[in-house]
Write an enzyme that holds these catalytic residues in place. Sequence first.
Site, PDB file in Angstrom:
ATOM      1  CD  GLU A  50      43.272  13.287   9.681  1.00  0.00           C
ATOM      2  OE1 GLU A  50      44.332  13.193  10.413  1.00  0.00           O
ATOM      3  OE2 GLU A  50      42.685  14.381  10.400  1.00  0.00           O
ATOM      4  CD  GLU A  86      51.881  15.017  17.870  1.00  0.00           C
ATOM      5  OE1 GLU A  86      51.066  14.434  18.875  1.00  0.00           O
ATOM      6  OE2 GLU A  86      52.470  14.555  16.958  1.00  0.00           O
ATOM      7  CE  LYS A 122      47.216   9.192  16.732  1.00  0.00           C
ATOM      8  NZ  LYS A 122      46.160   9.495  17.320  1.00  0.00           N
ATOM      9  CE  LYS A 156      37.055  14.679  19.031  1.00  0.00           C
ATOM     10  NZ  LYS A 156      36.019  14.288  18.188  1.00  0.00           N
ATOM     11  CG  HIS A 192      58.477  34.515  -8.892  1.00  0.00           C
ATOM     12  ND1 HIS A 192      59.191  35.421  -9.825  1.00  0.00           N
ATOM     13  CD2 HIS A 192      57.250  35.438  -9.035  1.00  0.00           C
ATOM     14  CE1 HIS A 192      58.611  36.638 -10.214  1.00  0.00           C
ATOM     15  NE2 HIS A 192      57.431  36.396  -9.643  1.00  0.00           N
ATOM     16  N   GLY A 209      38.174  16.485  14.198  1.00  0.00           N
ATOM     17  CA  GLY A 209      39.216  17.396  14.424  1.00  0.00           C
ATOM     18  C   GLY A 209      39.186  18.298  13.288  1.00  0.00           C
ATOM     19  NE  ARG A 210      39.221  14.430   8.166  1.00  0.00           N
ATOM     20  CZ  ARG A 210      38.849  13.202   8.866  1.00  0.00           C
ATOM     21  NH1 ARG A 210      39.711  13.279  10.007  1.00  0.00           N
ATOM     22  NH2 ARG A 210      38.431  12.294   8.455  1.00  0.00           N
TER      23      ARG A 210
END
Lengths: 551, 551
Positions: B351, B210, B510, B204, B382, B265-266
């Site tokens: 979040e 990253e 950050k 955005k 398992h 974002g999510r």
Amino acid sequence: MASRVLLNELPAHGELQGHAAALRGASISDLFAADRQRAEDFTLTAAGLRLDYSRQLLHRDARAGLLRLAGQAGVEDGIRALFGGEHLNNTEDRPALHTLLRAASGDGQQERFREVAGARARMRDWAGRLQRGEHRGYTGAAITDVVNIGIGGSDLGPRLVTEALRPYRGTIACHYVANVDPADLQDTLRPLHPATTLFIVCSKSFRTEETLANSLSARRWILDAGAADADLERHFLAITSNLEAAAQFGIRAQHCLPMWDWVGGRYSVWSAIGLSCAIAVGWAHFEQFLAGAAAMDAHFRDSPAAHNMPLLLGLLEIWNCNYLGASNHAVLPYDNSLRRLPDFLQQLTMESNGKGVSAQGAPLDYSTAPILWGAAGTMGQHSFHQLLHQGTRLCPVDFVLPLTTHTGLAQQHRQLVANCLAQSRALMVGRSLEEARATLLQRGLGAADAARLAPHLAMPGNRPSSVISMSALTPAALGALLALYEHRTFCSARLWGINPFDQWGVELGKEISAQILEVLSATRPAQGLDPTTEHLIAAWQEAQSGIDQGQ
Amino acid sequence: MASRVLLNELPAHGELQGHAAALRGASISDLFAADRQRAEDFTLTAAGLRLDYSRQLLHRDARAGLLRLAGQAGVEDGIRALFGGEHLNNTEDRPALHTLLRAASGDGQQERFREVAGARARMRDWAGRLQRGEHRGYTGAAITDVVNIGIGGSDLGPRLVTEALRPYRGTIACHYVANVDPADLQDTLRPLHPATTLFIVCSKSFRTEETLANSLSARRWILDAGAADADLERHFLAITSNLEAAAQFGIRAQHCLPMWDWVGGRYSVWSAIGLSCAIAVGWAHFEQFLAGAAAMDAHFRDSPAAHNMPLLLGLLEIWNCNYLGASNHAVLPYDNSLRRLPDFLQQLTMESNGKGVSAQGAPLDYSTAPILWGAAGTMGQHSFHQLLHQGTRLCPVDFVLPLTTHTGLAQQHRQLVANCLAQSRALMVGRSLEEARATLLQRGLGAADAARLAPHLAMPGNRPSSVISMSALTPAALGALLALYEHRTFCSARLWGINPFDQWGVELGKEISAQILEVLSATRPAQGLDPTTEHLIAAWQEAQSGIDQGQ
């Protein structure tokens, strides 16, 4: 095996409760201020790994209490018994000798060691033949792809190791199929060619439902491509202790590598279950992986408690769970190739120690294994780290950090390292309401807005974490890392009084599944189950008829 | 926004505490015996999904209390405010209008809806051009592979949807790169060709660390292959609201699709952030995905509380966490293509609701978001199911179950379904000590051995779970499923008094990371940090010098 005393009956238990009560309001930063040697003295190294636990919420006195607890629980006796081959898996009357799988000598277990050495020689042989293109499929073409079919310990360990050691891989690509959902196999096989694909069927009993179903589908895939029945054996290896069942499937004894009942599935990546890894990275690297684990074994066996890395990690687990009240444990590897480490550790820790009775069958009235979870850093920073920093739950974190990269992109890797260090520091220091307000004022907000937003920006801090680092993610370092967590799981089990080597809790689900499968296959009426199951079966039947009608 | 009353101040809070205390010793099986309509009346359907919550540890009275709680907390007012575009994201003074992204009409948000419709038209255009091979790279060859570069919400949603809808995909393969660890990009690009690869940069702000680092590496990869600077634009699209930064990177406005500050974002997979999905499965399927979510939106907006599926799921979360004491929530999709659902839900729930202060900044003295975790069934059986069945922790489970398979392998899929139904049943019914003893005797054990082993085989049962099923995992069903969890997260937030649309807790990490990166880059001295950080930096420096010396 003599009955052991339970955690809350040990003399140090009360002392530790007292320390925990006193520390609950304390600040980790203040512990540093009060103890100038803390960073050094809460760090230790072993087998190429460095553990820094100085950001845990405990001081020297609490650590001393934990070490007393370990002594009272007989952890060191347990370690001797483990390496000595005693039947610590008492409910199944077996030893747990996964350490022998990576040992350089038999040391009291000569007969078993001869079998291990024999299996290693055969693994080396298979890895070499495949790497050199000497093993060929039904058209005469060399094998290019290996598909490991297994689930649980026959999948999670090999999958993790192959992905983590990707920079070391050779010419053969290894793939992993585990789920009984047919989409798993189908998606994996889509880009592969039957003529050049070899399957490794991993199942100690050769009866694992998921593995058998997928192996039968794999066999059909080879036959459908035009292979004759007699060609099948070129495309299948098995890792099993049930040679008879493997033979019935069509895998002859020469294509079977052994498993033993003294190795649990979740401790088996060091055995022939790891064959796909040896094929992927070559035998020399697989041997380094074993040697790294053996170095951790030696450290674990020979180090005094106060300097014993797996034992300290086990004590920290007990401290965080049983004294500070944590119900979960996050493991965050800051290396993308370790992204499956949490999956592997889920089985290792939760299948080993997710139990409510002691090794002797006594109900436990304290908490045992926490929920282990995590993801590769920096991925979680854009997902669940919000909760780590500002949520209402205590989440102790292990950061796992290789300090260099195989990619050659040093600058970008520095960003990764900086993020890891920053997250651990941020968890500890937090940000006070006053600091938050000052930050907002600096950003140009007015006094009223800054005051209104500050509570949202403030972070309590004081959240415990450890950092496990290594110079590079080499095969040896990976071996040491996995052995570290294996032994930590063992130590926690000793402290909780648990047998970490059985898993009786998974049986009932299998039994009920067989009953329900008969109902779904219309070979048994739906009666005798509960109303919810009956309604779900009806919904399933309705969905099937939708398909039958060409929906 | 008016100050809301907190959960523990609501009139129904005490009543619910009473129900929880009374039910803590109760048996879910007994609740069925006492209420013959339970299976029917604790099931509801919406937008193609079926929720069966009859195996939760609550009865009609507790459910009625929860619905009163929802009324007192003003959840239905909140739903109206959400769809009405009120600024529910009060700390950022914005609405949260992700529902508009899948709406068929503007309904009070005409101007924003025109932008949405415009973006949809452009997504449709790009998806069509790529599918038809009309967009070409620098050599003139058609694009065959799309790499989405984004992290968090710009990665987890699109990645999940593309994998889950694999049976619907067309000719273009979509890949996802997120981690700043350069291995992520490197591993993804290895089998791809620069001439036929298109990158979609999703950020955005166009400032995500990253994403920028990976985008710069991707650009270098294209240039190193021989493309000219002028060719670059053929290989990059951006989803961003920062056209200027995208232009500086070399992506012109015609190659930028919009993001808006009223979409978190999510919650953004429905926007142009989902472009890679639309390319992977084609626009028609992506529209069905949107329509499925819109159907859940309509259900959520218009259904009375007692039949409102997202609201009931939210109330169950509050019930399990705040009244029965659960600290975690397991989501187990019995479909391999939904294996990333837990990753997606981790961000969505942790979040959004991993917060310790109310929307108005008041500290909360009750627990908020639990740890969400899980894995694809049958994989967990398992691995960690041992703990679900016999561990000491309350782990409420959501089973997610498509009732049919796209693979055509109906028989193997039946095994998957049987396992899912069996796990849910086994969690509820458990196995008494007496049943365990009888089972062991049946297996031929002697009386003493059976008595000794029975405590290990016994399972307490009474562990709550729900089953969310659907006829098939179609695009519409997937859309409805994700919208269901979005709205459930919103309802839980309303009950906890939280703003689920901000994420201030990720900022400090950050900031500290930027400081540490300067130290690692030797542009700033290491002073002013804490001793642990300084020691870790020294360890990092030592590891680098090992490399410099050719180690």
